[in-house]
Write a protein that holds these residues in place. Structure first.
Motif, PDB file in Angstrom:
ATOM      1  N   SER A 111      18.058 -47.364 -22.391  1.00  0.00           N
ATOM      2  CA  SER A 111      19.484 -47.016 -22.509  1.00  0.00           C
ATOM      3  C   SER A 111      20.172 -47.097 -21.156  1.00  0.00           C
ATOM      4  O   SER A 111      21.335 -47.520 -21.060  1.00  0.00           O
ATOM      5  N   ALA A 112      19.471 -46.703 -20.088  1.00  0.00           N
ATOM      6  CA  ALA A 112      20.051 -46.788 -18.742  1.00  0.00           C
ATOM      7  C   ALA A 112      20.297 -48.235 -18.349  1.00  0.00           C
ATOM      8  O   ALA A 112      21.345 -48.570 -17.783  1.00  0.00           O
ATOM      9  N   GLU A 113      19.350 -49.094 -18.664  1.00  0.00           N
ATOM     10  CA  GLU A 113      19.501 -50.513 -18.316  1.00  0.00           C
ATOM     11  C   GLU A 113      20.619 -51.175 -19.116  1.00  0.00           C
ATOM     12  O   GLU A 113      21.358 -52.016 -18.589  1.00  0.00           O
ATOM     13  N   LEU A 114      20.760 -50.791 -20.394  1.00  0.00           N
ATOM     14  CA  LEU A 114      21.771 -51.412 -21.256  1.00  0.00           C
ATOM     15  C   LEU A 114      23.141 -50.766 -21.121  1.00  0.00           C
ATOM     16  O   LEU A 114      24.144 -51.322 -21.588  1.00  0.00           O
ATOM     17  N   GLY A 115      23.187 -49.597 -20.528  1.00  0.00           N
ATOM     18  CA  GLY A 115      24.464 -48.901 -20.377  1.00  0.00           C
ATOM     19  C   GLY A 115      24.980 -48.303 -21.665  1.00  0.00           C
ATOM     20  O   GLY A 115      26.189 -48.088 -21.826  1.00  0.00           O
ATOM     21  N   LEU A 116      24.063 -47.994 -22.597  1.00  0.00           N
ATOM     22  CA  LEU A 116      24.443 -47.375 -23.868  1.00  0.00           C
ATOM     23  C   LEU A 116      24.212 -45.873 -23.790  1.00  0.00           C
ATOM     24  O   LEU A 116      23.201 -45.416 -23.248  1.00  0.00           O
ATOM     25  N   PRO A 117      25.136 -45.066 -24.332  1.00  0.00           N
ATOM     26  CA  PRO A 117      24.947 -43.610 -24.314  1.00  0.00           C
ATOM     27  C   PRO A 117      23.646 -43.224 -25.010  1.00  0.00           C
ATOM     28  O   PRO A 117      23.347 -43.708 -26.107  1.00  0.00           O
ATOM     29  N   GLY A 118      22.881 -42.351 -24.366  1.00  0.00           N
ATOM     30  CA  GLY A 118      21.548 -42.033 -24.848  1.00  0.00           C
ATOM     31  C   GLY A 118      21.471 -40.764 -25.670  1.00  0.00           C
ATOM     32  O   GLY A 118      22.292 -39.853 -25.548  1.00  0.00           O
ATOM     33  N   TRP A 119      20.456 -40.712 -26.507  1.00  0.00           N
ATOM     34  CA  TRP A 119      20.175 -39.620 -27.426  1.00  0.00           C
ATOM     35  C   TRP A 119      18.873 -38.980 -26.951  1.00  0.00           C
ATOM     36  O   TRP A 119      17.789 -39.492 -27.187  1.00  0.00           O
ATOM     37  N   PRO A 120      18.923 -37.850 -26.249  1.00  0.00           N
ATOM     38  CA  PRO A 120      17.709 -37.291 -25.654  1.00  0.00           C
ATOM     39  C   PRO A 120      16.750 -36.732 -26.691  1.00  0.00           C
ATOM     40  O   PRO A 120      17.160 -36.207 -27.729  1.00  0.00           O
ATOM     41  N   ALA A 121      15.465 -36.841 -26.385  1.00  0.00           N
ATOM     42  CA  ALA A 121      14.452 -36.259 -27.261  1.00  0.00           C
ATOM     43  C   ALA A 121      14.679 -34.768 -27.443  1.00  0.00           C
ATOM     44  O   ALA A 121      14.423 -34.212 -28.520  1.00  0.00           O
ATOM     45  N   ALA A 122      15.198 -34.112 -26.410  1.00  0.00           N
ATOM     46  CA  ALA A 122      15.427 -32.665 -26.475  1.00  0.00           C
ATOM     47  C   ALA A 122      16.413 -32.280 -27.564  1.00  0.00           C
ATOM     48  O   ALA A 122      16.379 -31.146 -28.069  1.00  0.00           O
ATOM     49  N   ALA A 123      17.294 -33.192 -27.960  1.00  0.00           N
ATOM     50  CA  ALA A 123      18.264 -32.884 -29.017  1.00  0.00           C
ATOM     51  C   ALA A 123      17.560 -32.674 -30.348  1.00  0.00           C
ATOM     52  O   ALA A 123      18.021 -31.883 -31.185  1.00  0.00           O
TER      53      ALA A 123
END
Length: 438
Positions: free
Chosen positions: A192-204
């Motif tokens: 997600s960091a490389e693609l620049g897409l907002p990420g969905w954390p495992a912690a959620a």
């Protein structure tokens, strides 16, 4: 109708004949002259599969799927029962709507359709739905879920768990902390960091599971965790079970094998909720399947019209279809895992889901007198998955073009052959009569 299945390997064991009379298994040689003989040489006989998590879309989104088309897809996938999620339009949050879905399933006659009721009215998470009325309805709802949405309010979740405990019902939670996933498009991580897409954390996911297993243990209620996707979630569920909590959990075939690296293609077929995670997460899920931490493999079959997937990534709908290819994909995902055999398939995809969902006619062994819900599987049928060859209206299958070697040969629903040699036959003849056994 009298049926002889000749030479099937029950749960992968020695070849034997299986006899069916009047919808139930009969003692070998006792059923008399068969009306139909099925040559099962080389085929594996399993109890009919049970899918605890499907989206049949009807009422309201018949452009994506109907109970009829979804039931046909289920039969072709070897499923003799499916549980239909509540995020229809209108929402299945009243006795009237769940009875509509239940009756549509009965009239279809390709598989047993059991509705899941919503936890909250309109899936809005502000007040409880008509849980008691749905439980008392003809549909006899026992599982409630806002799947697609998380019951994020802890007090409302507690009240729901307390309410359903009174009739041994169960809450099936979609574990997603909404504030941590606002605008999320994929798993939060390196990709997600490389693609620049907002990420969905495992912690959620993990934070909601941790909260809910504590709530469930506190009130002594049954809790089912839908589509577990992270290694951390597995550890929390394992810990909760060690404390005696009444917890069960499911994983999807796609989370067992697909990873977030596929998002690099920007192909929306890989956009799903929860998102595809890392290879490490997938490995942890496979281990949890082997050691019993995860109880059920369920498809989360989520069909969408083509226009909802044939678009840019950020505008695309989340979801994948999977009933017709589930068994082949599970075998592919687990092929290198030692100790995963046909009995484990039956446990995770038939016996456990039938027991958890409270479906007395499903998930039986092969003892005489049991309801004849059976699937015959060809373990040596190499083919390429083609979404165009589907009874479902959905074509959003992430395994398109994948080579697999397992195919459903025949499906028997309460003793009636709804699929023979891979082809749909006819629905159960009693499906529109009072004698229908469901």
């Amino acid at each position: 109708m009298r049926i002889r299945i000749a030479g099937a390997r029950v749960l992968g064991g020695q070849a034997q004949d299986i006899e069916i009379a009047d919808g139930r298994l009969a003692e070998p040689g006792s059923a008399g002259r068969p009306d139909l003989t099925v040559d099962a040489d080389g085929l594996i006989a399993l109890p009919g599969l049970v899918d605890m998590h499907v989206h049949l879309r009807e009422p309201g989104r018949e452009d994506a799927e109907t109970v009829e088309t979804g039931s046909r897809a289920a039969a072709r996938g070897g499923f003799t029962a499916v549980l239909a999620m509540a995020n229809t339009q209108p929402t299945a949050d009243t006795a009237g709507v769940v009875e509509q879905v239940w009756r549509l399933g009965r009239e279809s006659g390709w598989t047993q359709v059991q509705p899941i009721g919503a936890v909250t009215a309109g899936l809005e998470g502000t007040r409880l739905a008509e849980l008691g009325a749905m439980a008392r309805s003809a549909a006899g709802v026992r599982i409630f879920s806002d799947d697609g949405h998380c019951v994020s309010d802890p007090l409302l979740m507690r009240r729901a768990l307390e309410y359903v405990k009174g009739f041994d019902g169960m809450i099936a939670q979609h574990a997603q902390e909404p504030r941590l996933t606002e605008g999320a498009q994929m798993n939060e991580g390196v990709v997600s960091a490389e693609l620049g897409l907002p990420g969905w954390p495992a912690a959620a996911e993990e934070a909601i599971i941790a909260r809910d297993v504590l709530l469930a243990q506190h009130v002594g209620a049954r809790l089912h965790i839908c589509h577990v996707s992270t290694a951390g979630s597995v550890e929390i569920i394992r810990w909760a079970k060690s404390r005696g909590a009444r917890i069960t959990a499911e994983v999807t075939p796609h989370h067992l094998i697909l990873t977030d690296d596929l998002v690099r293609s920007y192909d929306p077929v890989y956009k799903v909720n929860p998102p595809l995670r890392t290879a490490e997460d997938a490995a942890a899920l496979r281990q949890a399947v082997l050691d019993g931490t995860i109880d059920v493999i369920a498809t989360d079959h989520a069909p969408h019209p083509a226009e909802h997937k044939c678009c840019e990534w950020t505008a695309a709908a989340m979801g994948m279809v999977g009933m017709e290819t589930a068994l082949a994909v599970v075998r592919l995902a687990m092929r290198e895992e030692e100790g995963f055999g046909w009995d484990q398939v039956a446990r995770l995809m038939s016996r456990n889901p039938a027991r958890i969902a409270g479906l007395p006619g499903q998930g039986h062994g092969f003892e005489p007198g049991a309801h004849a819900n059976i699937v015959l599987v060809d373990p040596g049928a190499p083919h390429t998955i083609d979404p165009a060859d589907s009874a479902s209206l959905g074509r959003n299958n992430p395994f398109a073009g994948t080579e697999v070697d397992t195919a459903v040969h025949s499906t028997f629903l309460y003793g009636h052959p709804v699929v023979l040699d891979g082809e749909l036959q006819a629905p159960h003849p009693a499906s529109k009569e009072d004698t229908w056994p469901l």
